[in-house]
Design an enzyme around this catalytic site. Sequence first.
Site, mmCIF file in Angstrom:
data_model
loop_
_atom_site.group_PDB
_atom_site.id
_atom_site.type_symbol
_atom_site.label_atom_id
_atom_site.label_comp_id
_atom_site.label_asym_id
_atom_site.label_seq_id
_atom_site.Cartn_x
_atom_site.Cartn_y
_atom_site.Cartn_z
ATOM 1 N N ARG A 1 -46.058 -15.018 -20.520
ATOM 2 C CA ARG A 1 -44.699 -14.761 -20.923
ATOM 3 C C ARG A 1 -43.686 -15.251 -20.146
ATOM 4 O O ARG A 1 -42.558 -15.343 -20.642
ATOM 5 C CB ARG A 1 -44.903 -12.878 -20.524
ATOM 6 N N TRP B 1 -38.600 -2.579 -13.631
ATOM 7 C CA TRP B 1 -39.409 -2.826 -12.507
ATOM 8 C C TRP B 1 -40.708 -2.274 -12.814
ATOM 9 O O TRP B 1 -41.718 -2.377 -12.105
ATOM 10 C CB TRP B 1 -38.790 -1.639 -11.447
ATOM 11 N N LEU C 1 -13.812 -17.623 -20.312
ATOM 12 C CA LEU C 1 -14.724 -16.714 -20.673
ATOM 13 C C LEU C 1 -15.260 -16.139 -19.492
ATOM 14 O O LEU C 1 -15.635 -16.396 -18.513
ATOM 15 C CB LEU C 1 -15.774 -17.500 -21.350
ATOM 16 N N SER D 1 -31.980 1.004 -25.315
ATOM 17 C CA SER D 1 -32.747 0.814 -23.910
ATOM 18 C C SER D 1 -31.839 0.970 -22.743
ATOM 19 O O SER D 1 -32.147 -0.060 -22.005
ATOM 20 C CB SER D 1 -33.515 -0.625 -24.212
ATOM 21 N N ARG E 1 -33.047 -0.388 -30.653
ATOM 22 C CA ARG E 1 -32.785 0.541 -29.702
ATOM 23 C C ARG E 1 -31.759 -0.023 -28.831
ATOM 24 O O ARG E 1 -31.647 -0.927 -28.395
ATOM 25 C CB ARG E 1 -34.103 1.235 -29.187
ATOM 26 N N HIS F 1 -39.629 -16.755 -20.799
ATOM 27 C CA HIS F 1 -38.210 -16.287 -19.840
ATOM 28 C C HIS F 1 -37.577 -17.678 -19.610
ATOM 29 O O HIS F 1 -36.289 -17.897 -19.656
ATOM 30 C CB HIS F 1 -38.494 -15.547 -18.719
ATOM 31 N N ASP G 1 -33.883 -9.591 -26.047
ATOM 32 C CA ASP G 1 -35.331 -9.174 -26.292
ATOM 33 C C ASP G 1 -36.296 -10.256 -27.098
ATOM 34 O O ASP G 1 -35.753 -10.944 -27.814
ATOM 35 C CB ASP G 1 -35.139 -7.957 -26.694
ATOM 36 N N GLY H 1 -41.299 -12.435 -24.284
ATOM 37 C CA GLY H 1 -42.625 -12.238 -23.866
ATOM 38 C C GLY H 1 -43.251 -12.633 -25.402
ATOM 39 O O GLY H 1 -44.395 -13.160 -25.243
ATOM 40 N N ARG H 2 -42.943 -11.898 -26.457
ATOM 41 C CA ARG H 2 -43.673 -12.103 -27.700
ATOM 42 C C ARG H 2 -43.531 -13.454 -28.107
ATOM 43 O O ARG H 2 -44.352 -14.199 -28.936
ATOM 44 C CB ARG H 2 -43.165 -11.092 -28.656
HETATM 45 C C1 IPE Z 1 -34.483 -4.528 -22.801
HETATM 46 O O1 IPE Z 1 -35.533 -4.852 -23.013
HETATM 47 C C2 IPE Z 1 -33.825 -5.109 -21.408
HETATM 48 C C3 IPE Z 1 -33.492 -6.390 -21.300
HETATM 49 C C4 IPE Z 1 -33.406 -7.221 -22.228
HETATM 50 C C5 IPE Z 1 -33.284 -6.922 -20.301
HETATM 51 P P1 IPE Z 1 -36.727 -4.181 -22.754
HETATM 52 O O2 IPE Z 1 -37.862 -5.109 -23.471
HETATM 53 O O3 IPE Z 1 -37.173 -4.055 -21.502
HETATM 54 O O4 IPE Z 1 -36.651 -2.784 -23.819
HETATM 55 P P2 IPE Z 1 -37.877 -1.890 -24.234
HETATM 56 O O5 IPE Z 1 -38.466 -1.882 -23.052
HETATM 57 O O6 IPE Z 1 -38.529 -2.593 -25.547
HETATM 58 O O7 IPE Z 1 -36.884 -0.745 -24.836
HETATM 59 C C1 IPE Z 2 -36.537 -9.673 -22.610
HETATM 60 O O1 IPE Z 2 -37.924 -10.130 -23.253
HETATM 61 C C2 IPE Z 2 -36.530 -10.038 -21.213
HETATM 62 C C3 IPE Z 2 -36.733 -9.199 -20.290
HETATM 63 C C4 IPE Z 2 -36.641 -7.793 -20.343
HETATM 64 C C5 IPE Z 2 -36.347 -9.621 -18.965
HETATM 65 P P1 IPE Z 2 -39.094 -9.328 -22.981
HETATM 66 O O2 IPE Z 2 -39.806 -9.785 -22.003
HETATM 67 O O3 IPE Z 2 -38.921 -7.907 -22.960
HETATM 68 O O4 IPE Z 2 -40.025 -9.781 -24.255
HETATM 69 P P2 IPE Z 2 -40.829 -8.963 -25.110
HETATM 70 O O5 IPE Z 2 -40.204 -7.719 -25.575
HETATM 71 O O6 IPE Z 2 -42.015 -8.551 -24.144
HETATM 72 O O7 IPE Z 2 -41.133 -9.664 -26.389
HETATM 73 MG MG MG Z 3 -38.863 -6.531 -24.511
#
Ligand code: IPE
Ligand code: IPE
Ligand code: MG
Length: 249
Positions: free
Chosen positions: A37, A73, A135, A196, A194, A41, A24, A27-28
């Site tokens: 964003r 989604w 692995l 998630s 969390r 990725h 996770d 994006g940030r």
């Molecule tokens: C969990 O991250 C899913 C993945 C890393 C693929 P999210 O960014 O979707 O989770 P929430 O929405 O912060 O709980």
């Molecule tokens: C995790 O990073 C990747 C996916 C859920 C696909 P995020 O895209 O959730 O990044 P943040 O949490 O918005 O920073």
């Molecule tokens: Mg996230």
Amino acid sequence: MFKSSTTVVPETPKVPRHIAIIMDGNGRWATKRFLPRVAGHVKGVEAVRGVVEHCVERGVEYLTLFAFSSENWRRPAEEVSLLMRLFVTALEREVSKMHANNIRLKVVGDLSRFDPKLQELIAAAERRTANNSRLTVTVCANYGGRWDIMQATSKMVAAHPGAQEFTEDMLAPHLAMAYAPEPDLFIRTGGEERISNFLLWQLAYSELYFTQTFWPDFTPESLDEAIASYQQRERRFGQTGEQVAKKTN
Ligand code: IPE
Ligand code: IPE
Ligand code: MG
């Protein structure tokens, strides 16, 4: 079949045999740099490469990566389609390398919602690497812990027509990751604490590790830190500390 942690007290390997990661913070990571964003990725895929290689070096047997949740989604359509395209490119680029390194690739989740071309790519990659043994890398895509429990329950009920009572042992073989032991170590990057809707069933006795580090910044050294933290834990599985000490001394 691997034994369930609630059925028997499992071994506690020094190096986690199975590591599961919520990657996770992509994006940030990008937003902080005034980038779109998707740049996060793209960078995140590079971090995956480093972590996969390091797992091989550390002797980890199973690495499970949450790439796309059943709730992702809900994101803007362009981000979803960019993530899909990235998934396709990553598969096309990385599978040969993984195969050459004796890595088995598995993709779990409700794949029926993906483009048929992507589904084919996944099936081909799984077939090609099926006999590799160094692995096992599992990518969880359109995965949700509740989806997994429900799909396994449906299959279990169908497999035991007329049964009135069910046990863990009857459910376990139908879970999406029945081929792997339960994770020893769970890691979530990006600062949120969390689950998630990740591996709800399988995380029953996993050690949880949370770090502020955004996924694109997660290096092999970061993985070593997580493993070092795991090695400080006393895994009791419901027993007392005294019982655990007696067993290992
Ligand atoms: C969990 O991250 C899913 C993945 C890393 C693929 P999210 O960014 O979707 O989770 P929430 O929405 O912060 O709980
Ligand atoms: C995790 O990073 C990747 C996916 C859920 C696909 P995020 O895209 O959730 O990044 P943040 O949490 O918005 O920073
Ligand atoms: Mg996230």
